[in-house]
Design a protein around this motif. Structure first.
Motif, PDB file in Angstrom:
ATOM      1  N   HIS A  49      12.490 -47.727  31.730  1.00  0.00           N
ATOM      2  CA  HIS A  49      12.870 -46.437  31.207  1.00  0.00           C
ATOM      3  C   HIS A  49      11.948 -45.485  31.436  1.00  0.00           C
ATOM      4  CE1 HIS A  49      15.138 -48.987  28.131  1.00  0.00           C
ATOM      5  NE2 HIS A  49      16.003 -48.632  28.811  1.00  0.00           N
ATOM      6  N   ILE A  50      10.715 -45.943  31.694  1.00  0.00           N
ATOM      7  CA  ILE A  50       9.732 -44.788  32.176  1.00  0.00           C
ATOM      8  C   ILE A  50      10.173 -43.922  33.386  1.00  0.00           C
ATOM      9  CG2 ILE A  50       7.192 -44.272  32.745  1.00  0.00           C
ATOM     10  CD1 ILE A  50       6.711 -47.137  31.136  1.00  0.00           C
ATOM     11  N   PHE A  51      10.639 -44.540  34.204  1.00  0.00           N
ATOM     12  CA  PHE A  51      11.410 -43.837  35.270  1.00  0.00           C
ATOM     13  C   PHE A  51      12.351 -42.900  35.087  1.00  0.00           C
ATOM     14  CE2 PHE A  51      10.578 -46.755  39.270  1.00  0.00           C
ATOM     15  CZ  PHE A  51       9.290 -46.960  39.007  1.00  0.00           C
ATOM     16  N   TYR A  52      13.110 -43.377  34.236  1.00  0.00           N
ATOM     17  CA  TYR A  52      14.407 -42.501  33.542  1.00  0.00           C
ATOM     18  C   TYR A  52      13.633 -41.124  33.080  1.00  0.00           C
ATOM     19  CZ  TYR A  52      16.730 -46.869  33.986  1.00  0.00           C
ATOM     20  OH  TYR A  52      17.161 -48.196  34.501  1.00  0.00           O
ATOM     21  N   GLY A  53      12.612 -41.366  32.097  1.00  0.00           N
ATOM     22  CA  GLY A  53      12.076 -40.110  31.284  1.00  0.00           C
ATOM     23  C   GLY A  53      11.484 -39.120  32.368  1.00  0.00           C
ATOM     24  N   ILE A  54      10.625 -39.761  33.613  1.00  0.00           N
ATOM     25  CA  ILE A  54      10.130 -38.941  34.444  1.00  0.00           C
ATOM     26  C   ILE A  54      11.185 -38.039  35.126  1.00  0.00           C
ATOM     27  CG2 ILE A  54       8.638 -38.817  36.776  1.00  0.00           C
ATOM     28  CD1 ILE A  54       7.225 -41.324  35.667  1.00  0.00           C
ATOM     29  N   SER A  55      12.227 -38.890  35.588  1.00  0.00           N
ATOM     30  CA  SER A  55      13.533 -38.097  36.130  1.00  0.00           C
ATOM     31  C   SER A  55      14.103 -37.230  35.203  1.00  0.00           C
ATOM     32  CB  SER A  55      14.613 -39.214  36.540  1.00  0.00           C
ATOM     33  OG  SER A  55      13.852 -40.279  37.238  1.00  0.00           O
TER      34      SER A  55
END
Lengths: 111, 230
Positions: B83-89
């Motif tokens: 989910h951290i990736f989604y946040g950054i995106s």
């Protein structure tokens, strides 16, 4: 139920906290100035593409190549979706027919 | 029609595949919880609070073994680290969403991310409300599915084998759509290859975090070459 109601509630809270930390963390850490950092902007632009790649693999992670039954339905269905999607370019059609096709494969062909 | 209902109407069609997937997976989750002695109340509470499919499935093991909240927390962090990736995106897309932002972040599961990121609001539709309704609908589908499963319990017969493939199909189609734009193909390949290699090295239950680190590493290392892709 092995756990008491209170213990169950605590576990639910732990799952909630764990999930929310992973969702809120980037927004908390990368606020304001840091969000305009060119490196973060670059990651924000390329990362979604890598993330979808990761997600596809994550969904298919349980296949194995020891027995054709354990990978052929997935492989055939993904190829079917790709052909259908490049041909008709209709998202719902590709997802719907792809799923039905996969269900037929696992229920009737590769049983 | 006012802005909100227009946004709802525009958002709904994009959530149909997720509706199918979530009703099925949510129902399966409710049934599973039922077989472990957890009724519909607990199941729905978990779905409304924890809202994360795979983590909730994993959490069943925490509920059916010795009470260990720290382990539950750490495992959830691991399973959901992607989910951290989604946040950054989404940093940029969520920038001007104001009061809707906390809920948009709260509801950013795999499926919601994949749709909210890849679909732009149609002309004349408020972007924030469009993303809000996609997030809200998906959230409700999951709760509804869990409730159905919790109520039906073991009454249901499983002739729906393979239906959960609907979510795989959704991600494959989004992958193909991104591929067709011709942009950012290398980051996509990096995502797939890093994940596959990490599965081979670390096994299918431990590959996510190594894969994330590998992806960030490769993207950072190849920044000069990849920045020109888009």
């Amino acid at each position: 139920m092995i756990l008491s109601s209170f213990q169950t509630f605590i576990i639910i809270c732990m799952v909630t906290i764990g999930t929310m930390v992973t969702r809120f963390l980037p927004f908390i850490l990368l606020k304001g100035e840091r969000a305009n950092n060119p490196y973060i902007t670059y990651l924000g632009r390329v990362l979604p593409y890598s993330a979808i790649g990761l997600l596809v693999v994550y969904c298919l992670k349980n296949i194995n190549f020891k027995d054709p039954v354990n990978f052929l339905p997935e492989l055939i269905a993904v190829v079917f979706i790709a052909i259908l999607h490049f041909w008709k370019e209709n998202t719902l059609l590709s997802i719907g027919l792809g799923t039905v096709f996969y269900m037929i494969l696992v229920q009737m062909v590769f049983v | 029609m006012n802005g909100k209902s227009k946004a709802l109407k525009a958002a709904f069609p994009h959530t149909i595949p997720i509706f199918t997937g979530f009703i099925f997976l949510g129902t399966a989750y409710g049934i599973l919880m039922n077989t472990k002695g957890y009724g519909v109340g607990w199941t729905v509470l978990m779905s409304l609070m924890g809202f994360g499919g795979s983590a909730q499935y994993v959490a069943i093991t925490f509920l059916t073994s010795i009470f260990n909240p720290i382990y539950a927390l750490l495992m959830t962090l691991m399973v959901n680290a992607r989910h951290i990736f989604y946040g950054i995106s989404m940093l940029d897309k969520f920038k001007d969403t104001g009061k809707l932002k906390p809920f948009l972040i709260f509801g950013l599961c795999d499926e919601t991310f994949s749709v909210v990121y890849s679909v732009d609001a149609p002309e004349g539709i408020n972007k924030s409300w469009f993303m809000f309704f996609i997030t809200l609908l998906n959230y409700l589908y999951w709760a509804l599915g869990s409730a159905i499963g919790g109520l039906l319990g073991s009454m249901i017969e499983f002739d729906t084998k393979g239906l959960d493939f609907v979510l795989t199909a959704l991600f494959v189609v989004i992958f193909l759509d991104q591929w067709k734009t011709g942009k950012n193909r290398r980051p996509a390949i990096i995502g797939v290859l890093s994940s596959v290699i990490c599965i081979i090295i670390f096994g299918r239950s431990n590959f996510i975090i190594p894969a994330m680190i590998t992806i960030i590493g490769v993207l950072t290392f190849a920044r000069k070459r990849l920045a020109g892709d888009n």
